[in-house]
Design a protein around this motif. Sequence first.
Motif, PDB file in Angstrom:
ATOM      1  N   LEU A 300      11.203 -26.707  11.585  1.00  0.00           N
ATOM      2  CA  LEU A 300      11.650 -25.300  10.570  1.00  0.00           C
ATOM      3  C   LEU A 300      12.843 -24.823  11.171  1.00  0.00           C
ATOM      4  O   LEU A 300      12.751 -24.213  12.343  1.00  0.00           O
ATOM      5  N   ARG A 301      13.721 -24.510  10.398  1.00  0.00           N
ATOM      6  CA  ARG A 301      15.223 -23.905  10.813  1.00  0.00           C
ATOM      7  C   ARG A 301      14.834 -22.308  10.884  1.00  0.00           C
ATOM      8  O   ARG A 301      14.278 -21.991   9.753  1.00  0.00           O
ATOM      9  N   PRO A 302      15.247 -21.764  11.716  1.00  0.00           N
ATOM     10  CA  PRO A 302      14.927 -20.281  11.861  1.00  0.00           C
ATOM     11  C   PRO A 302      15.517 -19.544  10.631  1.00  0.00           C
ATOM     12  O   PRO A 302      14.834 -18.669  10.083  1.00  0.00           O
ATOM     13  N   VAL A 303      16.555 -19.972   9.872  1.00  0.00           N
ATOM     14  CA  VAL A 303      17.160 -19.456   8.733  1.00  0.00           C
ATOM     15  C   VAL A 303      15.806 -19.417   7.637  1.00  0.00           C
ATOM     16  O   VAL A 303      15.707 -18.757   6.758  1.00  0.00           O
ATOM     17  N   ASP A 304      15.286 -20.924   7.467  1.00  0.00           N
ATOM     18  CA  ASP A 304      14.411 -20.965   6.634  1.00  0.00           C
ATOM     19  C   ASP A 304      13.095 -20.325   6.850  1.00  0.00           C
ATOM     20  O   ASP A 304      12.101 -20.170   5.871  1.00  0.00           O
ATOM     21  N   ALA A 305      12.845 -19.960   8.163  1.00  0.00           N
ATOM     22  CA  ALA A 305      11.678 -19.252   8.422  1.00  0.00           C
ATOM     23  C   ALA A 305      11.484 -17.918   8.209  1.00  0.00           C
ATOM     24  O   ALA A 305      10.522 -16.984   8.352  1.00  0.00           O
ATOM     25  N   GLU A 306      12.704 -17.144   8.007  1.00  0.00           N
ATOM     26  CA  GLU A 306      12.916 -15.765   7.803  1.00  0.00           C
ATOM     27  C   GLU A 306      11.902 -15.109   6.842  1.00  0.00           C
ATOM     28  O   GLU A 306      11.251 -14.154   7.122  1.00  0.00           O
ATOM     29  N   SER A 307      11.865 -15.679   5.462  1.00  0.00           N
ATOM     30  CA  SER A 307      11.082 -15.208   4.517  1.00  0.00           C
ATOM     31  C   SER A 307       9.332 -15.149   5.045  1.00  0.00           C
ATOM     32  O   SER A 307       8.692 -14.399   4.808  1.00  0.00           O
ATOM     33  N   LEU A 308       9.192 -16.472   5.515  1.00  0.00           N
ATOM     34  CA  LEU A 308       7.866 -16.606   5.892  1.00  0.00           C
ATOM     35  C   LEU A 308       7.354 -15.682   6.797  1.00  0.00           C
ATOM     36  O   LEU A 308       6.119 -15.261   6.773  1.00  0.00           O
ATOM     37  N   LEU A 309       8.173 -15.554   8.201  1.00  0.00           N
ATOM     38  CA  LEU A 309       7.819 -14.803   9.252  1.00  0.00           C
ATOM     39  C   LEU A 309       7.654 -13.203   8.665  1.00  0.00           C
ATOM     40  O   LEU A 309       6.786 -12.468   9.062  1.00  0.00           O
ATOM     41  N   ASP A 310       8.506 -12.941   7.630  1.00  0.00           N
ATOM     42  CA  ASP A 310       8.349 -11.443   6.936  1.00  0.00           C
ATOM     43  C   ASP A 310       7.128 -11.262   6.115  1.00  0.00           C
ATOM     44  O   ASP A 310       6.246 -10.270   6.471  1.00  0.00           O
ATOM     45  N   VAL A 311       6.696 -12.340   5.531  1.00  0.00           N
ATOM     46  CA  VAL A 311       5.302 -12.241   4.862  1.00  0.00           C
ATOM     47  C   VAL A 311       4.456 -12.256   5.897  1.00  0.00           C
ATOM     48  O   VAL A 311       3.353 -11.367   5.764  1.00  0.00           O
ATOM     49  N   LEU A 312       4.425 -13.006   6.981  1.00  0.00           N
ATOM     50  CA  LEU A 312       3.111 -12.748   7.979  1.00  0.00           C
ATOM     51  C   LEU A 312       3.169 -11.690   8.603  1.00  0.00           C
ATOM     52  O   LEU A 312       2.157 -11.248   8.858  1.00  0.00           O
ATOM     53  N   ALA A 313       4.311 -10.930   9.016  1.00  0.00           N
ATOM     54  CA  ALA A 313       4.423  -9.694   9.534  1.00  0.00           C
ATOM     55  C   ALA A 313       3.837  -8.693   8.917  1.00  0.00           C
ATOM     56  O   ALA A 313       2.984  -7.879   9.084  1.00  0.00           O
ATOM     57  N   GLY A 314       4.260  -8.788   7.446  1.00  0.00           N
ATOM     58  CA  GLY A 314       3.729  -7.702   6.492  1.00  0.00           C
ATOM     59  C   GLY A 314       2.419  -7.677   6.343  1.00  0.00           C
ATOM     60  O   GLY A 314       1.783  -6.726   6.352  1.00  0.00           O
ATOM     61  N   ILE A 315       1.586  -8.857   6.174  1.00  0.00           N
ATOM     62  CA  ILE A 315       0.353  -9.021   5.889  1.00  0.00           C
ATOM     63  C   ILE A 315      -0.267  -8.445   7.205  1.00  0.00           C
ATOM     64  O   ILE A 315      -1.532  -7.896   7.204  1.00  0.00           O
ATOM     65  N   HIS A 316      -0.087  -8.866   8.556  1.00  0.00           N
ATOM     66  CA  HIS A 316      -0.379  -8.466   9.624  1.00  0.00           C
ATOM     67  C   HIS A 316      -0.553  -7.021   9.593  1.00  0.00           C
ATOM     68  O   HIS A 316      -1.680  -6.240  10.130  1.00  0.00           O
ATOM     69  N   ARG A 317       0.495  -6.451   9.196  1.00  0.00           N
ATOM     70  CA  ARG A 317       0.609  -4.820   9.611  1.00  0.00           C
ATOM     71  C   ARG A 317      -0.541  -4.306   8.665  1.00  0.00           C
ATOM     72  O   ARG A 317      -1.105  -3.303   8.659  1.00  0.00           O
ATOM     73  N   GLU A 318      -0.659  -4.926   7.266  1.00  0.00           N
ATOM     74  CA  GLU A 318      -1.868  -4.436   6.359  1.00  0.00           C
ATOM     75  C   GLU A 318      -3.129  -4.472   6.935  1.00  0.00           C
ATOM     76  O   GLU A 318      -3.826  -3.645   6.613  1.00  0.00           O
TER      77      GLU A 318
END
Length: 321
Positions: A300-318
Amino acid sequence: MSAPLRPSPGAPREAAVPAGGAPLVFPRTLTVGIIGAGRVGAVLGAALAAAGHRVVAAAGVSGAAKARIALLLPGTRNRSATSVARAATDLLLIAVPDDALAGVVAGLADTGALRPGQVVAHTSGAHGLAVLAPAAAVGARPLALHPAMTFTGTPDDLGRLAGISYGVTAPAELRPLAARLVADLGGVPEWVGEADRALYHAGLAHGANHLVTLVNEAADRLRDAGVAQPEKVLAPLLRAALENALRLGDDALTGPVSRGDAGTVRRHLERLAETAPESVAPYLALARRSADRAIAAGRLRPVDAESLLDVLAGIHREVAA
């Protein structure tokens, strides 16, 4: 130096030479006792008996333990732990839960049930030799011998022992005996350092125990989705995934996380939150770890992972909130 193991009359003997000391002499046929006739102890006792050793006594208190002794160790007397320790003149195998092990060993040492030269082995993956210090203090020889296998406590287990690994921690002078015992059990020794026992066991528990939880979580979610027999859906998929993971490592990663499909993962998490909120946190943890490994492996290229990591981080905060 403590006394060598007493050989059985007329039995051939094997010798191991410790560094700077006289050879230790072991009888080919060991007189064995089992403390803890649970799923592991009873099966290993039966395997040792099948290999020609004399299992003379076993300790089992519960109805299930008594039934295992009768089934797997026919003719072996069910005695108290102290009596078993005294009868096991060559090898005492202690197969009790991890948290009970220290108390059992200390109690046997305090009551004088252990003898110099006797090998005292346990089957705990988490413990090494330190937990056997009270036995070593009275001259017994400590050995950690953990089978890397899951057990049911039935005769079916005996057929699964061939070729499995045993996590072994042993003093240098006991390595030849430990290797022979593992060979008698049909296994392969994996030598684990004292300081590494907890990490070794964590790896096994993380893989095997958490796999059971993960599979059952997946089955529950399929039932929630209306699948009547989730095991039939999962069986071929999970078998292939396990075989690929063992063969290919991180290259076996597939699915939305490895592709960076942030929208799909978000929908997963939203639906899980509605239907099975208890599954959100473990899904998040595994998805984030899968993403990290996919990135590190170049899947998984880091550039392709940005949106995914944002989703995971956002849900984690919730979830945390």
